[in-house]
Write a protein that holds these residues in place. Structure first.
Motif, PDB file in Angstrom:
ATOM      1  N   GLU A 191       1.855  29.863  45.341  1.00 13.51           N
ATOM      2  CA  GLU A 191       1.184  29.608  44.071  1.00 13.51           C
ATOM      3  C   GLU A 191       1.910  28.457  43.353  1.00 13.51           C
ATOM      4  N   PRO A 192       1.168  27.490  42.798  1.00 12.84           N
ATOM      5  CA  PRO A 192       1.850  26.396  42.105  1.00 12.84           C
ATOM      6  C   PRO A 192       2.551  26.905  40.847  1.00 12.84           C
ATOM      7  N   PRO A 193       3.602  26.203  40.441  1.00 12.91           N
ATOM      8  CA  PRO A 193       4.331  26.665  39.257  1.00 12.91           C
ATOM      9  C   PRO A 193       3.466  26.532  38.001  1.00 12.91           C
ATOM     10  N   SER A 194       3.719  27.406  37.050  1.00  9.90           N
ATOM     11  CA  SER A 194       2.942  27.388  35.813  1.00  9.90           C
ATOM     12  C   SER A 194       3.190  26.099  35.036  1.00  9.90           C
ATOM     13  N   GLU A 195       2.113  25.527  34.524  1.00  7.13           N
ATOM     14  CA  GLU A 195       2.201  24.321  33.701  1.00  7.13           C
ATOM     15  C   GLU A 195       3.168  24.517  32.543  1.00  7.13           C
ATOM     16  N   ARG A 196       3.163  25.743  32.058  1.00  6.09           N
ATOM     17  CA  ARG A 196       3.906  26.081  30.854  1.00  6.09           C
ATOM     18  C   ARG A 196       5.405  25.819  30.990  1.00  6.09           C
ATOM     19  N   TRP A 197       5.941  25.944  32.217  1.00  8.20           N
ATOM     20  CA  TRP A 197       7.401  25.877  32.384  1.00  8.20           C
ATOM     21  C   TRP A 197       7.855  24.592  33.071  1.00  8.20           C
ATOM     22  N   LEU A 198       7.003  23.562  33.004  1.00  9.76           N
ATOM     23  CA  LEU A 198       7.328  22.318  33.701  1.00  9.76           C
ATOM     24  C   LEU A 198       8.640  21.703  33.233  1.00  9.76           C
ATOM     25  N   THR A 199       9.008  21.954  31.996  1.00  3.75           N
ATOM     26  CA  THR A 199      10.229  21.333  31.485  1.00  3.75           C
ATOM     27  C   THR A 199      11.408  22.294  31.486  1.00  3.75           C
ATOM     28  N   LYS A 200      11.219  23.476  32.056  1.00  2.23           N
ATOM     29  CA  LYS A 200      12.324  24.434  32.041  1.00  2.23           C
ATOM     30  C   LYS A 200      13.047  24.369  33.394  1.00  2.23           C
ATOM     31  N   ALA A 201      14.336  24.035  33.346  1.00  2.66           N
ATOM     32  CA  ALA A 201      15.079  23.714  34.567  1.00  2.66           C
ATOM     33  C   ALA A 201      15.152  24.873  35.558  1.00  2.66           C
ATOM     34  N   ASP A 202      15.220  26.105  35.052  1.00  2.00           N
ATOM     35  CA  ASP A 202      15.320  27.223  35.999  1.00  2.00           C
ATOM     36  C   ASP A 202      14.047  27.331  36.832  1.00  2.00           C
ATOM     37  N   HIS A 203      12.884  27.094  36.189  1.00  2.00           N
ATOM     38  CA  HIS A 203      11.623  27.166  36.924  1.00  2.00           C
ATOM     39  C   HIS A 203      11.489  26.003  37.902  1.00  2.00           C
ATOM     40  N   GLN A 204      12.067  24.858  37.567  1.00  2.00           N
ATOM     41  CA  GLN A 204      11.992  23.695  38.449  1.00  2.00           C
ATOM     42  C   GLN A 204      12.935  23.841  39.636  1.00  2.00           C
ATOM     43  N   ARG A 205      14.193  24.136  39.350  1.00  2.00           N
ATOM     44  CA  ARG A 205      15.194  24.140  40.421  1.00  2.00           C
ATOM     45  C   ARG A 205      15.006  25.282  41.411  1.00  2.00           C
ATOM     46  N   VAL A 206      14.412  26.363  40.977  1.00  2.00           N
ATOM     47  CA  VAL A 206      14.224  27.471  41.907  1.00  2.00           C
ATOM     48  C   VAL A 206      13.343  27.048  43.076  1.00  2.00           C
ATOM     49  N   ARG A 207      12.516  26.017  42.868  1.00  2.00           N
ATOM     50  CA  ARG A 207      11.646  25.547  43.952  1.00  2.00           C
ATOM     51  C   ARG A 207      12.473  24.915  45.066  1.00  2.00           C
ATOM     52  N   TRP A 208      13.550  24.246  44.706  1.00  2.00           N
ATOM     53  CA  TRP A 208      14.439  23.691  45.723  1.00  2.00           C
ATOM     54  C   TRP A 208      15.097  24.823  46.517  1.00  2.00           C
ATOM     55  N   TYR A 209      15.482  25.835  45.778  1.00  2.00           N
ATOM     56  CA  TYR A 209      16.108  26.994  46.425  1.00  2.00           C
ATOM     57  C   TYR A 209      15.135  27.664  47.400  1.00  2.00           C
ATOM     58  N   GLN A 210      13.910  27.870  46.935  1.00  2.00           N
ATOM     59  CA  GLN A 210      12.909  28.524  47.778  1.00  2.00           C
ATOM     60  C   GLN A 210      12.564  27.662  48.989  1.00  2.00           C
ATOM     61  N   ALA A 211      12.458  26.361  48.769  1.00  2.00           N
ATOM     62  CA  ALA A 211      12.135  25.452  49.870  1.00  2.00           C
ATOM     63  C   ALA A 211      13.241  25.500  50.923  1.00  2.00           C
ATOM     64  N   ARG A 396      13.580  34.854  46.374  1.00  2.00           N
ATOM     65  CA  ARG A 396      13.458  34.058  47.579  1.00  2.00           C
ATOM     66  C   ARG A 396      12.000  33.958  48.008  1.00  2.00           C
ATOM     67  N   GLN A 397      11.312  35.108  48.014  1.00  2.00           N
ATOM     68  CA  GLN A 397       9.930  35.116  48.487  1.00  2.00           C
ATOM     69  C   GLN A 397       8.935  34.719  47.407  1.00  2.00           C
ATOM     70  N   GLY A 398       9.395  34.738  46.165  1.00  2.00           N
ATOM     71  CA  GLY A 398       8.513  34.283  45.096  1.00  2.00           C
ATOM     72  C   GLY A 398       7.546  35.332  44.577  1.00  2.00           C
ATOM     73  N   ASN A 399       7.690  36.615  45.001  1.00  2.00           N
ATOM     74  CA  ASN A 399       6.814  37.637  44.420  1.00  2.00           C
ATOM     75  C   ASN A 399       7.533  38.331  43.264  1.00  2.00           C
ATOM     76  N   VAL A 400       7.478  37.674  42.129  1.00  2.00           N
ATOM     77  CA  VAL A 400       8.172  38.183  40.958  1.00  2.00           C
ATOM     78  C   VAL A 400       7.278  38.031  39.739  1.00  2.00           C
ATOM     79  N   VAL A 401       7.586  38.820  38.712  1.00  2.00           N
ATOM     80  CA  VAL A 401       7.000  38.564  37.401  1.00  2.00           C
ATOM     81  C   VAL A 401       8.109  37.920  36.582  1.00  2.00           C
TER      82      VAL A 401
END
Length: 589
Positions: A191-211, A396-401
RNA sequence: GGGCGUGUAGCACAGCUGGAUAAUGCGUCGGCCUCCUAAGCCGAAGAUCGCGGGUUCGAAUCCUGCCACGCCCGCCA
């Protein structure tokens, strides 16, 4: 009800010792009554029957007959072998109005009890946004911090930052080696990241971790081996205290940690100190600790040079070998945890940790090792995990709230309720109330259940605003505030408590709850059970509603001084109690 | 296989250092706004306290056996 107990115990002691029953035999039996209709305190007389060779009913009759008339008591009755003591409501009212019920503050250390507590909680790996699965630790921990402060202890809330090892290593490696295009491609099926958190570093960097985690699992064998080698060497360097590598790790995780802390801050959660795990490697205490452990009687060495303690000799069942040093000489997470605890004992005389149930064995090993080193073990509060209806959460798997999403949703739903119920409020006011109500509901939903209970997160329960939820308590508090505001502008009669007969049920019940307030807090803090206090606050609010129903404070533009004084005291207790639960006690809603 | 934890009304949950009629919320059914904020109040129905044995004057609570679910049993963190 401790204040009543203290009043009647001396009389019970003299009567029962005359009859031949020592204090040891009855003291623990005197306990709060099960039902309010029975009284406030109850002494079952069955255990005395065999000693005194009399029927329980005869014994309780006899004690009731001998018991003196006390101002504190409305009645002493003997029913079916139970001796019931009912407090005199006038006496309870006097106790409430003469400062015998302590209000306190959860927002600062008062030093009232002289006890210091170092409470470690959350300590989540800084590899991604704070999610609901991690929330139980932080909410439970922060509530305990607040309740200890309310109780009068000096508390230091500590976050142990896991700044070395594989999780952070993977994040650092990914940020160095993967481009944004790489990451987007690897995560294209998620699922693509929420537009709402585009500027929040934790939401951005976690994508590198998951990748990176996907690559480590699904890349071709050669690439996988190469990646493992690179990450492995980073981790190895960090564990040997390589300052340059540790600094690169810090640069990678700091924005993530800051994002997590911003989320927690919205829930009212903050920390006094942060201690980095690497600190104890860099300053040499871990190396020294391993030498000390080598010298212990139960210490042994494996073929490849790894060091372990045989904790089976200290009563550990199952797997008894506790490894504290790898074959290559480096330390393990648990070794550093022992060093960390040795340090913590130098900082405070009471240590409390909040840990997930998966850490039970580890905590036991660390505890036994600390004892082996002549140190105490910390108190630990374990909790079960929060699952989603569809299963376990995993960053890791991205199934979180994400907590950020939950809080937005909570705010939105609370906002809708306020707009419907209070159409006259302006936007600012609605937003302010919605924020307080939304975050409170989320917190309370987690605090009110006992920690060892398995917990499944459900949106409709986290966002309930009715009886049994935080807004119910908040609402009772706003009622009290509303009365307070009105009453201050009106003439007030002198404080004149009515006679016990003239006190309506709602008033008596409120007086009872207020007199129990400090007892519950004390037990809640002693046993680290925040839910006891949370449920008590629900009862207190409920009792206030009963008082509100039965005792009008403002009658024909005149204020009843006594009812107002009780209302004000209840208001103060609700305010400080709400703060103890991490709920903002707003005055209007 | 071993260790730890959980199992209580349709759902969620309290009580577990043994004590009377197992508390509370949601949901269901019925009632209450010319009166301090109805996010409230009052009432009703709804429970073999996972199952079997034991200890006890008395067991949801303690012991024991079984069943179901969760977590753990890495020289990971």
């Amino acid at each position: 009800m401790k204040i009543l107990q203290a009043t009647i115990s001396p009389h019970l002691e003299s009567i029962l010792s005359e009859m031949g029953v020592g204090k040891d035999a009855w003291e623990s039996l005197l306990q709060p009554s099960r039902e309010a209709s029975q009284g406030d305190l109850t002494l079952p007389c069955f255990p005395f029957a065999s000693v005194l060779r009399k029927a329980p009913q005869a014994i309780s009759d006899e004690i009731a007959g001998l018991f003196p008339q006390l101002e504190a008591l409305a009645s002493v009755s003997s029913v079916n072998g139970y001796l019931n003591f009912t407090a005199n409501p006038e006496w309870l009212a006097d106790a409430v109005l003469s400062d015998q019920v302590h209000i306190g503050s959860a927002l600062e250390n008062s030093g009232r009890t002289g006890e210091t507590v170092l409470l470690e909680h959350t300590s989540a790996n800084p590899n991604g946004p704070f999610h609901v699965g991690r929330a139980r630790n932080a909410i439970l921990g922060d509530t305990l911090v607040r309740l200890h402060r309310l109780h009068g202890d000096d508390v230091r809330a500590e976050y142990y930052v896991d700044d070395m090892g594989k999780q952070v290593g993977v994040l650092a490696w990914a940020l160095d080696n993967l481009s944004e295009e790489d990451v987007n491609e690897l995560l294209s099926e998620r699922e693509p990241p929420s537009e709402r958190w585009l500027t929040k570093a934790d939401h951005q960097r976690v994508r590198w971790y998951q990748a990176a985690q996907i690559l480590r699992k699904d890349a071709d064998e050669e690439r996988k081996a190469q990646i493992e080698k690179e990450i492995g060497s980073l981790v190895h360097a960090s564990e040997h205290g390589d300052v340059a590598v540790l600094e690169s790790f810090e640069a990678a995780y700091t924005p993530v940690l800051e994002g997590m802390l911003a989320t927690l801050s919205r829930l009212g959660i903050s920390y006094d100190t942060f201690t980095k795990e690497s600190r104890f490697v860099v300053d040499g205490t871990v190396a020294k600790l391993m030498e000390t452990l080598d010298g212990l009687q139960i210490s042994d060495t494996a073929d490849n040079g790894a060091g372990f303690l045989d904790l089976g000799q200290r009563g550990l069942k199952g797997k008894t070998e506790f490894f504290y040093r790898r074959g290559d000489g480096s330390s393990l997470y648990a070794t550093r945890d022992v060093a960390y605890h040795m340090w913590k004992w130098g900082e405070s005389n009471r240590l409390v940790n909040v840990l997930g149930e998966d850490h039970k064995l580890q905590a036991k090993q660390v505890g036994l090792t600390l004892e082996e080193l002549g140190q105490k073990r910390p108190e630990v509060l374990f909790y079960s995990f929060i699952k989603l209806p569809e299963g376990k959460m995993s960053t890791r798997q991205g199934n979180v709230v994400f907590m950020d999403d939950l809080l937005e949703e909570a705010h939105a739903q609370a906002s809708a309720v306020v707009r419907e119920l209070r159409p006259e409020y302006d936007d600012d006011k609605v937003a302010q109330i919605a924020e307080a109500v939304g975050t409170a509901a989320v917190r309370f939903n987690i605090i009110k259940v006992s920690p060892e209970k398995g917990f499944t997160f459900r949106w409709e329960e986290a966002l309930a605003f009715e009886a049994g939820s935080a807004p119910f308590i908040m609402y009772a508090h706003t009622r009290a505030c509303s009365i307070s505001k009105r009453a201050h502008a009106l003439p007030t009669s002198p404080i004149q408590p009515p006679s016990a007969d003239a006190m309506p049920e709602g008033l008596v019940e409120l007086l009872r709850l207020m007199c129990k307030h400090n007892d519950v807090l004390e037990r809640s803090v002693r046993e680290q059970k925040a839910h006891l206090f949370a449920l008590h606050m629900l009862e207190l609010a409920n009792a206030y509603n009963g008082f509100y129903r039965d005792c009008p404070v403002v009658k024909e533009n005149e204020v009843d001084g006594f009812a107002f004084a009780i209302s004000q005291m209840a208001r103060e207790l609700m305010r400080s109690g709400l703060e103890g639960l991490g709920i903002t006690p707003i005055e209007e809603m």
